[in-house]
Design an enzyme around this catalytic site. Structure first.
Site, PDB file in Angstrom:
ATOM      1  N   TYR A 173      -0.463  -0.710  10.418  1.00 22.03           N
ATOM      2  CA  TYR A 173      -0.746  -0.885   8.983  1.00 22.03           C
ATOM      3  C   TYR A 173       0.412  -0.321   8.149  1.00 22.03           C
ATOM      4  CZ  TYR A 173      -3.380  -1.063   4.600  1.00 22.03           C
ATOM      5  OH  TYR A 173      -3.797  -1.352   3.321  1.00 22.03           O
ATOM      6  N   SER A 178       0.857  -1.202   0.000  1.00 21.26           N
ATOM      7  CA  SER A 178       0.000   0.000   0.000  1.00 21.26           C
ATOM      8  C   SER A 178       0.886   1.243   0.000  1.00 21.26           C
ATOM      9  CB  SER A 178      -0.869   0.014   1.265  1.00 21.26           C
ATOM     10  OG  SER A 178      -1.500   1.267   1.422  1.00 21.26           O
TER      11      SER A 178
HETATM   12  N1  LIG Z   1      -8.814  -0.899  -0.432  1.00 16.96           N
HETATM   13  C1  LIG Z   1      -7.775  -0.073  -0.409  1.00 16.96           C
HETATM   14  O1  LIG Z   1      -7.909   1.154  -0.485  1.00 16.96           O
HETATM   15  C2  LIG Z   1      -6.387  -0.629  -0.332  1.00 16.96           C
HETATM   16  C3  LIG Z   1      -5.323   0.250  -0.586  1.00 16.96           C
HETATM   17  C4  LIG Z   1      -4.031  -0.233  -0.518  1.00 16.96           C
HETATM   18  C5  LIG Z   1      -3.798  -1.553  -0.219  1.00 16.96           C
HETATM   19  N2  LIG Z   1      -4.842  -2.389   0.025  1.00 16.96           N
HETATM   20  C6  LIG Z   1      -4.551  -3.780   0.346  1.00 16.96           C
HETATM   21  O2  LIG Z   1      -5.201  -4.610  -0.576  1.00 16.96           O
HETATM   22  C7  LIG Z   1      -5.491  -5.868   0.048  1.00 16.96           C
HETATM   23  C8  LIG Z   1      -6.955  -6.209  -0.148  1.00 16.96           C
HETATM   24  O3  LIG Z   1      -7.727  -5.203   0.465  1.00 16.96           O
HETATM   25  P1  LIG Z   1      -9.247  -4.932   0.127  1.00 16.96           P
HETATM   26  O4  LIG Z   1      -9.425  -3.478   0.170  1.00 16.96           O
HETATM   27  O5  LIG Z   1      -9.651  -5.686  -1.071  1.00 16.96           O
HETATM   28  O6  LIG Z   1      -9.911  -5.521   1.457  1.00 16.96           O
HETATM   29  P2  LIG Z   1     -11.233  -6.389   1.723  1.00 16.96           P
HETATM   30  O7  LIG Z   1     -12.277  -6.122   0.718  1.00 16.96           O
HETATM   31  O8  LIG Z   1     -11.503  -6.188   3.178  1.00 16.96           O
HETATM   32  O9  LIG Z   1     -10.736  -7.879   1.472  1.00 16.96           O
HETATM   33  C9  LIG Z   1      -9.861  -8.528   2.339  1.00 16.96           C
HETATM   34  C10 LIG Z   1      -9.885  -9.985   1.995  1.00 16.96           C
HETATM   35  O10 LIG Z   1      -8.896 -10.650   2.769  1.00 16.96           O
HETATM   36  C11 LIG Z   1      -9.521 -11.725   3.491  1.00 16.96           C
HETATM   37  N3  LIG Z   1      -8.756 -11.895   4.695  1.00 16.96           N
HETATM   38  C12 LIG Z   1      -8.598 -11.039   5.735  1.00 16.96           C
HETATM   39  N4  LIG Z   1      -7.818 -11.587   6.670  1.00 16.96           N
HETATM   40  C13 LIG Z   1      -7.459 -12.810   6.214  1.00 16.96           C
HETATM   41  C14 LIG Z   1      -6.677 -13.863   6.745  1.00 16.96           C
HETATM   42  N5  LIG Z   1      -6.105 -13.761   7.952  1.00 16.96           N
HETATM   43  N6  LIG Z   1      -6.508 -14.995   5.999  1.00 16.96           N
HETATM   44  C15 LIG Z   1      -7.116 -15.121   4.795  1.00 16.96           C
HETATM   45  N7  LIG Z   1      -7.875 -14.168   4.245  1.00 16.96           N
HETATM   46  C16 LIG Z   1      -8.048 -13.015   4.963  1.00 16.96           C
HETATM   47  C17 LIG Z   1     -10.973 -11.285   3.672  1.00 16.96           C
HETATM   48  O11 LIG Z   1     -11.875 -12.357   3.907  1.00 16.96           O
HETATM   49  P3  LIG Z   1     -12.100 -12.993   5.388  1.00 16.96           P
HETATM   50  O12 LIG Z   1     -12.283 -11.813   6.315  1.00 16.96           O
HETATM   51  O13 LIG Z   1     -13.296 -13.872   5.260  1.00 16.96           O
HETATM   52  O14 LIG Z   1     -10.869 -13.757   5.690  1.00 16.96           O
HETATM   53  C18 LIG Z   1     -11.210 -10.680   2.293  1.00 16.96           C
HETATM   54  O15 LIG Z   1     -11.428 -11.702   1.344  1.00 16.96           O
HETATM   55  C19 LIG Z   1      -5.083  -5.717   1.514  1.00 16.96           C
HETATM   56  O16 LIG Z   1      -3.797  -6.250   1.699  1.00 16.96           O
HETATM   57  C20 LIG Z   1      -5.057  -4.218   1.709  1.00 16.96           C
HETATM   58  O17 LIG Z   1      -4.192  -3.831   2.748  1.00 16.96           O
HETATM   59  C21 LIG Z   1      -6.142  -1.957  -0.025  1.00 16.96           C
END
Ligand SMILES: NC(=O)c1ccc[n+]([C@@H]2O[C@H](COP(=O)([O-])OP(=O)(O)OC[C@H]3O[C@@H](n4cnc5c(N)ncnc54)[C@H](OP(=O)(O)O)[C@@H]3O)[C@@H](O)[C@H]2O)c1
Length: 249
Positions: A145, A132
């Site tokens: 984070y 990120s």
């Molecule tokens: N959205 C943003 O603005 C953004 C920006 C920069 C980086 N990111 C990064 O992108 C990635 C995805 O984020 P997102 O925004 O798509 O989040 P999200 O919609 O909350 O999705 C997170 C996913 O990870 C799973 N997960 C969480 N903890 C887990 C664990 N311990 N083991 C296996 N699966 C797990 C969740 O399902 P369960 O809870 O059922 O496990 C869900 O499928 C993350 O690494 C986040 O830090 C996001």
């Protein structure tokens, strides 16, 4: 058929990537702790998709799952599972911080370890981590984070150089704000917010090009480039966190 395994892919960026790789003709391995979040009827709609209920913190189970999905060959793994938590105006919760580090840092290590078990003998494969822009500075209210994503950025920078000689590519992705369940809970402004389908296009293109690092969108990349280089007293002022008793260090 090429194979990709994506952690944390029941919602958000991971699920978007899973659907898009499937549409491109890949066999896709999906994983999350709770598969009930997957849309109803996904098995019929995505016949070349296999889903596993696994926590990325569980190293041995993740190895079994990735071995089962790969059956000896894996082209791409995307360590995407992640957690965030804001604590700008409260006492930091160190149990939450520990969990963030375990998922966002050790979860990436566990994923790479399990994938390399398959890729190493073939001397072929691609490891990708979703970090990120938050890892480029210490963001207020996001200590664990920011630290977790900084660790991933630096680890992958090293892996990129270390593993090239063995036929393994490594790419780090640093998105800005993407519209997903993770950000839908934010109560602060999210400049340059991007839809998940557009983010997926940019991520897949960076992976195709085997880029070492991809930071996007460009507006956020520019902002982070500047914030990273500011004198730290000025950075704190910009972030609105400068207090009278802070020294100009
Ligand atoms: N959205 C943003 O603005 C953004 C920006 C920069 C980086 N990111 C990064 O992108 C990635 C995805 O984020 P997102 O925004 O798509 O989040 P999200 O919609 O909350 O999705 C997170 C996913 O990870 C799973 N997960 C969480 N903890 C887990 C664990 N311990 N083991 C296996 N699966 C797990 C969740 O399902 P369960 O809870 O059922 O496990 C869900 O499928 C993350 O690494 C986040 O830090 C996001």
């Amino acid at each position: 058929m090429k194979k990709v395994f994506i952690t944390g892919s029941s919602t958000g960026i991971g699920w978007q990537l899973a659907q898009d790789y499937h549409a491109e003709g890949w066999k896709v391995g999906v994983c999350a702790r709770n598969l009930a979040k997957l849309p109803e009827g996904w098995e019929e709609k995505f016949p070349n998709m296999k889903a596993y209920e696994v926590d990325v913190k569980k190293k041995e189970l993740l190895k079994e799952v990735i071995a089962d999905f790969s059956q000896g060959s894996l082209d791409l793994v995307i360590a995407n599972a992640g957690r965030s938590h804001g604590s700008k105006t409260t006492r930091p919760d160190f149990d939450v911080s520990r969990d963030i580090i375990e998922i966002n840092v050790l979860g990436v290590l566990n994923t790479f370890d399990a994938a390399l078990n398959v890729m190493w003998p073939n001397r072929q494969g691609h490891l990708v981590a979703i970090a990120s822009v938050a890892g480029m500075v210490g963001l207020p209210g996001a200590s664990a984070y920011s630290a977790s994503k900084a660790a991933v950025i630096k680890m992958c920078e090293s892996y990129h150089m270390d593993l090239k000689q063995y036929g393994i590519d490594v790419t780090t992705i640093c998105p800005g704000f993407i519209d997903t369940p993770l950000t839908q809970q934010n109560d602060h402004a999210m400049p340059f917010l991007m839809k998940a389908d557009k983010a997926s296009r940019i991520i897949r293109s960076a992976i195709d090009k085997k880029m070492a690092l991809r930071v996007f969108p460009w507006q956020m990349k520019t902002v982070m480039f500047i914030l990273e280089r500011l004198p730290r007293w000025l950075y704190r002022k910009v972030m609105g966190m400068e207090f009278a008793n802070y020294s100009k260090s």
